[in-house]
Scaffold this motif. Structure first.
Motif, short mmCIF file in Angstrom:
data_model
loop_
_atom_site.label_atom_id
_atom_site.label_comp_id
_atom_site.label_asym_id
_atom_site.label_seq_id
_atom_site.Cartn_x
_atom_site.Cartn_y
_atom_site.Cartn_z
N ASP A 173 -1.15 -5.03 -9.09
CA ASP A 173 -0.28 -6.12 -9.55
C ASP A 173 1.13 -5.64 -9.86
OD1 ASP A 173 -2.34 -7.93 -9.29
OD2 ASP A 173 -2.95 -7.80 -11.40
N LEU A 174 1.24 -4.44 -10.43
CA LEU A 174 2.56 -3.92 -10.78
C LEU A 174 3.32 -3.42 -9.56
CD1 LEU A 174 1.55 -2.01 -14.02
CD2 LEU A 174 3.04 -4.01 -13.91
N ALA A 175 2.61 -3.04 -8.50
CA ALA A 175 3.26 -2.53 -7.30
C ALA A 175 3.83 -3.64 -6.43
CB ALA A 175 2.28 -1.70 -6.48
N ARG A 176 3.38 -4.86 -6.63
CA ARG A 176 3.87 -5.99 -5.81
C ARG A 176 4.27 -7.16 -6.71
NH1 ARG A 176 -0.43 -9.41 -5.86
NH2 ARG A 176 -2.53 -8.55 -6.03
N PRO A 177 5.23 -6.94 -7.59
CA PRO A 177 5.63 -8.04 -8.47
C PRO A 177 6.31 -9.15 -7.68
CG PRO A 177 7.18 -6.24 -8.65
CD PRO A 177 6.07 -5.75 -7.78
N ALA A 178 6.04 -10.38 -8.06
CA ALA A 178 6.70 -11.53 -7.45
C ALA A 178 8.01 -11.75 -8.20
CB ALA A 178 5.81 -12.77 -7.55
N GLU A 208 -0.13 8.41 -13.66
CA GLU A 208 -1.14 9.38 -14.11
C GLU A 208 -0.49 10.64 -14.64
OE1 GLU A 208 -3.65 9.86 -10.71
OE2 GLU A 208 -5.06 8.31 -11.38
N ARG A 209 0.55 11.12 -13.97
CA ARG A 209 1.25 12.31 -14.46
C ARG A 209 1.90 12.04 -15.81
NH1 ARG A 209 4.33 14.39 -8.93
NH2 ARG A 209 2.54 15.48 -8.00
N LEU A 210 2.49 10.87 -15.94
CA LEU A 210 3.15 10.52 -17.20
C LEU A 210 2.14 10.42 -18.32
CD1 LEU A 210 5.68 9.71 -18.72
CD2 LEU A 210 5.37 7.37 -17.88
N ALA A 211 1.00 9.77 -18.07
CA ALA A 211 -0.03 9.64 -19.10
C ALA A 211 -0.55 11.00 -19.52
CB ALA A 211 -1.17 8.77 -18.59
N ALA A 212 -0.72 11.93 -18.55
CA ALA A 212 -1.22 13.26 -18.87
C ALA A 212 -0.21 14.05 -19.70
CB ALA A 212 -1.55 14.01 -17.59
N MET A 213 1.08 13.83 -19.47
CA MET A 213 2.11 14.54 -20.23
C MET A 213 2.14 14.08 -21.68
SD MET A 213 5.24 14.49 -17.47
CE MET A 213 6.40 15.26 -18.61
N VAL A 214 1.88 12.79 -21.89
CA VAL A 214 1.98 12.24 -23.24
C VAL A 214 0.73 12.51 -24.05
CG1 VAL A 214 2.12 10.07 -24.53
CG2 VAL A 214 3.65 10.49 -22.62
N ALA A 247 0.82 -1.21 0.00
CA ALA A 247 0.00 0.00 0.00
C ALA A 247 0.85 1.26 0.00
CB ALA A 247 -0.93 0.00 1.21
N ALA A 248 2.02 1.19 0.63
CA ALA A 248 2.89 2.36 0.68
C ALA A 248 3.42 2.72 -0.69
CB ALA A 248 4.05 2.10 1.65
N HIS A 249 3.63 1.73 -1.54
CA HIS A 249 4.16 1.98 -2.88
C HIS A 249 3.07 2.30 -3.88
CE1 HIS A 249 7.51 -0.20 -0.98
NE2 HIS A 249 8.28 0.40 -1.85
N LEU A 250 1.85 1.89 -3.62
CA LEU A 250 0.78 2.01 -4.60
C LEU A 250 0.46 3.45 -4.97
CD1 LEU A 250 -1.01 0.19 -6.27
CD2 LEU A 250 -2.69 0.22 -4.44
N PRO A 251 0.25 4.37 -4.00
CA PRO A 251 -0.09 5.75 -4.39
C PRO A 251 0.99 6.40 -5.24
CG PRO A 251 -0.58 5.37 -2.07
CD PRO A 251 0.21 4.18 -2.55
N ALA A 252 2.26 6.14 -4.90
CA ALA A 252 3.34 6.75 -5.67
C ALA A 252 3.35 6.24 -7.10
CB ALA A 252 4.68 6.47 -4.99
N LEU A 253 3.11 4.94 -7.28
CA LEU A 253 3.09 4.38 -8.63
C LEU A 253 1.94 4.95 -9.43
CD1 LEU A 253 3.99 2.35 -10.79
CD2 LEU A 253 2.63 0.61 -9.62
N ILE A 254 0.75 5.01 -8.83
CA ILE A 254 -0.42 5.54 -9.54
C ILE A 254 -0.20 7.01 -9.90
CG2 ILE A 254 -2.86 6.11 -9.30
CD1 ILE A 254 -3.18 3.62 -7.61
N ASP A 256 20.77 8.26 -8.75
CA ASP A 256 20.06 9.34 -9.44
C ASP A 256 19.10 8.84 -10.50
OD1 ASP A 256 22.19 8.37 -10.92
OD2 ASP A 256 22.52 10.27 -11.97
N ARG A 257 18.94 7.53 -10.62
CA ARG A 257 18.02 7.00 -11.63
C ARG A 257 17.33 5.75 -11.07
NH1 ARG A 257 23.32 6.81 -13.89
NH2 ARG A 257 24.23 4.71 -13.91
N PRO A 258 16.13 5.46 -11.59
CA PRO A 258 15.36 4.34 -11.06
C PRO A 258 15.91 3.00 -11.52
CG PRO A 258 14.23 5.27 -12.94
CD PRO A 258 15.42 6.15 -12.69
N ALA A 259 15.51 1.94 -10.82
CA ALA A 259 15.79 0.59 -11.29
C ALA A 259 14.97 0.33 -12.55
CB ALA A 259 15.45 -0.42 -10.20
N LYS A 260 15.44 -0.58 -13.35
CA LYS A 260 14.75 -0.88 -14.60
C LYS A 260 13.33 -1.37 -14.35
CE LYS A 260 18.10 -3.66 -15.72
NZ LYS A 260 18.90 -4.68 -16.45
N GLY A 261 13.14 -2.18 -13.33
CA GLY A 261 11.81 -2.67 -13.02
C GLY A 261 10.87 -1.57 -12.57
N GLY A 262 11.37 -0.61 -11.79
CA GLY A 262 10.54 0.50 -11.36
C GLY A 262 10.11 1.37 -12.52
#
Length: 295
Positions: free
Chosen positions: A156-161, A32-38, A21-28, A110-116
């Motif tokens: 599902d994307l916020a908690r990948p196995a 959403e910001r990225l989708a709005a920019m594109v 749950a802690a990661h979910l809001p940040a991912l969403i 200074d950059r995200p992991a590939k999975g993130g």
């Protein structure tokens, strides 16, 4: 013989749920910001074509015969108008994000992991398609439409196995006829599974995109001197006293792999694209959006 793992306690389940749950809001929020920019205010991949739903009136042009003219609308002005219908998209879209341990790599803070980065791109792309009424799902899961599906994708994307190995592959039998599929991975491990999947896809009328996500260190190989190289899973290790001397051979192997990906994708009617994690994510999303819209 190793005993089977014990069932998680209620406390363990709660801790895991709170972590997700802690990661979910940040991912969403990021998606959403990225989708709005594109594509701000985007309505999916709408275009004129065979269908039943009205889309728009447009002025008649060269090639529009008398049968295509909407005479009732044209009677209200001096111009002639054609009534366009919106193309019906019968295909469903599926997204797959590699859960291999190699996707956890980042060459710097200074950059995200590939999975993130892949998770943000996958969710943002799913949101864009859902806004247009498309049915979307992760590969192997039932595709659905609507806002609730965006929430499911995020969960599902916020908690990948994570896979046990550096790389992984989609579940067997995940493809469905006439799907559009986007595969997101670094594609650095054994690609035999991908060749088999693309061959199957070609026989099922499945089209799609291969998006290779790489850290810039994997693209430029900036290492010199004594370096110990270890895979994320610990399955491979190499000690080098002259890492710089490996650069040319490494870059040649990387170029060979990318040529292979591009060739195999093209033979199956797919597209190939590459994204570096130090580049703006909207560049990758815009490219994916354009490639999907052109199909």
């Amino acid at each position: 013989m190793t005993p089977p793992p014990a069932d998680p306690s209620p406390a363990d389940l709660r801790a895991g749920a709170e972590d997700v749950a802690a990661h979910l809001p940040a991912l969403i929020l990021a998606a959403e910001r990225l989708a709005a920019m594109v594509a701000p205010g985007a309505h999916g991949l709408r275009r004129a074509g065979p269908g039943e739903d009205f889309w728009q009136y447009r002025p008649a042009g060269i090639g529009d015969g008398a049968r295509s003219i909407d005479w009732r609308r044209s009677a209200r002005s001096d111009a002639r108008f054609v009534r366009d219908r919106e193309a019906q998209t019968a295909q469903a879209a599926a997204i797959w994000l590699s859960a291999g341990q190699g996707m956890d790599f980042t060459g710097g803070p200074d950059r995200p992991a590939k999975g993130g980065r892949g998770a943000v791109l996958a969710l943002a792309l799913g949101m864009l398609m859902l806004r247009g009424g498309e049915r979307v799902g992760l590969l192997g899961e039932p595709p659905r439409a609507g806002r609730l599906q965006a929430d499911r994708l995020a969960q599902d994307l916020a908690r990948p196995a994570r896979a046990q190995a550096d790389g992984d592959s989609p579940p067997p039998g995940a493809l469905r006829p006439h799907q559009r599929v986007v595969l997101i991975s670094d594609f650095l491990t054994d690609p035999a599974w991908l060749e088999a999947l693309l061959g199957q896809a070609a026989g099922m009328g499945v089209t799609g995109i291969l998006l290779q996500v790489l850290d810039p260190d994997e693209v430029t190989f900036p290492y010199d001197g004594a370096v110990e190289f270890r895979s994320a899973s610990g399955g491979m290790r190499h000690d080098s006293r002259d890492a710089g001397g490996l650069r040319a051979a490494y870059l040649a192997r990387l170029a060979e792999r990318q040529d292979w990906l591009r060739d195999k994708a093209g033979r199956a009617g797919w597209q190939y694209a590459m994204h570096r994690t130090d580049q703006p994510p909207q560049d990758a999303l815009s490219g994916l959006w354009l490639l999907l819209g052109a199909r």
